[in-house]
Motif scaffolding. Structure first.
Motif, PDB file in Angstrom:
ATOM      1  N   SER A   2     -23.874  24.418  51.419  1.00 20.28           N
ATOM      2  CA  SER A   2     -24.118  25.851  51.295  1.00 20.28           C
ATOM      3  C   SER A   2     -24.391  26.222  49.845  1.00 20.28           C
ATOM      4  CB  SER A   2     -22.912  26.638  51.815  1.00 20.28           C
ATOM      5  OG  SER A   2     -21.770  26.336  51.030  1.00 20.28           O
ATOM      6  N   HIS A   3     -25.158  27.288  49.674  1.00 20.49           N
ATOM      7  CA  HIS A   3     -25.499  27.757  48.335  1.00 20.49           C
ATOM      8  C   HIS A   3     -24.528  28.853  47.915  1.00 20.49           C
ATOM      9  CE1 HIS A   3     -29.238  25.512  48.026  1.00 20.49           C
ATOM     10  NE2 HIS A   3     -29.432  25.797  49.299  1.00 20.49           N
ATOM     11  N   THR A   4     -24.015  28.757  46.722  1.00 21.64           N
ATOM     12  CA  THR A   4     -23.115  29.761  46.166  1.00 21.64           C
ATOM     13  C   THR A   4     -23.722  30.298  44.879  1.00 21.64           C
ATOM     14  OG1 THR A   4     -21.891  28.054  44.960  1.00 21.64           O
ATOM     15  CG2 THR A   4     -21.090  28.634  47.156  1.00 21.64           C
ATOM     16  N   ALA A   5     -23.045  31.252  44.306  1.00 17.88           N
ATOM     17  CA  ALA A   5     -23.520  31.810  43.038  1.00 17.88           C
ATOM     18  C   ALA A   5     -23.587  30.712  41.985  1.00 17.88           C
ATOM     19  CB  ALA A   5     -22.585  32.925  42.590  1.00 17.88           C
ATOM     20  N   LYS A   6     -24.614  30.753  41.176  1.00 15.57           N
ATOM     21  CA  LYS A   6     -24.779  29.723  40.147  1.00 15.57           C
ATOM     22  C   LYS A   6     -23.679  29.820  39.104  1.00 15.57           C
ATOM     23  CE  LYS A   6     -29.781  29.002  40.297  1.00 15.57           C
ATOM     24  NZ  LYS A   6     -31.021  28.998  39.483  1.00 15.57           N
ATOM     25  N   PRO A   7     -23.114  28.675  38.700  1.00 17.80           N
ATOM     26  CA  PRO A   7     -22.090  28.701  37.646  1.00 17.80           C
ATOM     27  C   PRO A   7     -22.723  28.944  36.286  1.00 17.80           C
ATOM     28  CG  PRO A   7     -22.617  26.444  38.225  1.00 17.80           C
ATOM     29  CD  PRO A   7     -23.381  27.307  39.192  1.00 17.80           C
TER      30      PRO A   7
END
Length: 406
Positions: A2-7
């Protein structure tokens, strides 16, 4: 996944390098000038790549001239500058043919494939295994990692590519025992650069050549680091007293422009017919132009005599430092301008202290610090480098004494 907010990242470069916190904006011969203006004496040479130093005028002119005309056409067409470079490399070596690629690992992949194909076209497709040596480093691809056999580089990348049998360097009996019905050849570095600037005795190389001849095996030399003048001759095999069947080159071959080459005899390369191997970028017009410019300089009269003189001077001066700082460094090893000093303290401590002194060196296995100056280095620059080493050793020795006192 899954894609999450970029660090938030300080750098978007993949963190596979432990980079020093210094960046350079230009170079002059053996000198690098940092973005803050500091001048560093470069005895790393891009890890033996910048064989003729930085901004060599002949190389710059060759690249600029070619860049203004044509960069790339692919190997679907004849490349005259590449034909010229291949001819010159073969004329200067044992080889009859050359394959151009972009890196040392690619040159080694070509060599491995060639050795296996040689056996296959001669009626022995079951012969695909290569005998290699502990401490070797042959590249970062899956096959070349398996050839080197070092667990620290293999860990986490799944099953090791099959076909490589490691034995101790210099152990002839172990080599003989490793030869079996599936053996295609023997792969060795004339000097193990990454492995700690180590080499077997010339008699060992002669014995390997005889074993290959007796058992119809291919002898492959990895000269990615030792080739192109690094040891004081164009190729290191010239100093071993034996001739390989296949040889991989890279690093200094184009003085900093990405290039590699696999050289071979016609007999060893018999299986490499159209479609069996290839490279999109390999040996394009820019690379070939710079490769020819490098040979212009290296094949000029007196070039290798200069390298040999500088080698003797550097080894003598380093030996003097070893004598005076036995608690910091205790051995000088190597040939030409592939020189290592074995450290008593952690090699990284010496390298960091040298960088503080604005001298750039590089680590190797066996707790060794490598000195890889450009081949055009002069006496004054060598003396300057050794003075910086003495200052670094003095500081390390003082800190060690203070630590012991506490």
């Amino acid at each position: 996944m899954s894609h999450t907010a970029k660090p938030h990242l300080d750098s978007h470069m993949l963190p596979v390098f432990a980079r020093a916190d210094v960046a350079f904006e230009r170079g002059e011969g053996p000198w690098l000038i940092a973005t803050n203006g500091d001048r560093y004496l470069d005895f790393t040479s891009g890890v033996a790549v910048n064989a003729l130093g930085h901004a060599h005028p002949h190389l710059v002119a060759a690249l600029q001239e070619q860049a203004a005309k044509l960069w790339h056409v692919s190997n679907l067409f004849t490349i005259p500058e590449g034909e010229k470079l291949a001819t010159r490399l073969c004329d200067a070596s044992f080889a009859d043919v050359a394959f151009f690629c972009n890196s040392g690992a690619e040159a080694m992949e070509a060599a491995i494939k060639m050795a296996r194909k040689f056996q296959a076209v001669n009626g022995h497709p079951e012969r695909y295994r290569l005998i290699t040596f502990e401490g070797a480093f042959h590249g970062r691809t899956l096959a070349t990692l398996a050839a080197g056999g070092q667990q620290k580089y293999l860990e986490g990348f799944g099953p090791r590519v099959d076909g490589f049998d490691q034995v101790p360097l210099g152990d002839l009996e172990a080599v003989k025992k490793a030869i079996g019905p599936n053996t295609a050849g023997i792969l060795i570095e004339p000097w193990q650069g990454e492995g700690g600037v180590r080499a077997a005795d010339p008699s060992f190389f002669r014995a390997l050549r005889q074993l290959c001849d007796d058992n119809k095996l291919v002898l492959v030399f990895d000269e990615v680091q030792t080739g192109m003048g690094r040891v004081g001759s164009l190729f290191a095999y010239e100093k071993t007293g034996v001739t390989p069947d296949i040889m991989a080159l890279a690093k200094g071959i184009a003085g900093g422009f990405p290039m590699g080459a696999c050289l071979a005899t016609v007999k060893a390369a018999a299986g490499m017919t159209p479609g069996t191997h290839g490279s999109t970028f390999g040996g394009n017009l820019l690379a070939a132009a710079v490769g020819n410019a490098v040979l212009d300089v290296m094949l000029a009269p007196g070039f290798f005599a200069h390298v040999q003189r500088m080698s003797l001077l550097l080894k003598q001066k380093l030996a003097s430092v070893v004598d005076r700082y036995p608690g910091v460094v205790n051995e000088v090893r190597g040939d030409g301008l592939l020189i290592g000093i074995k450290a008593v303290v952690p090699a990284g401590d010496v390298i960091n202290a040298l960088r503080d002194e604005k001298l750039l060196t590089v680590a190797a296995g066996d707790n060794v610090v490598r000195f890889l100056p450009p081949l055009i280095v002069n006496e004054t620059e060598i003396e300057d480098a050794v003075m910086r080493l003495e200052r670094a050793c003095t500081r390390i020795a003082r800190m060690s004494a203070q630590s012991e006192a506490v």
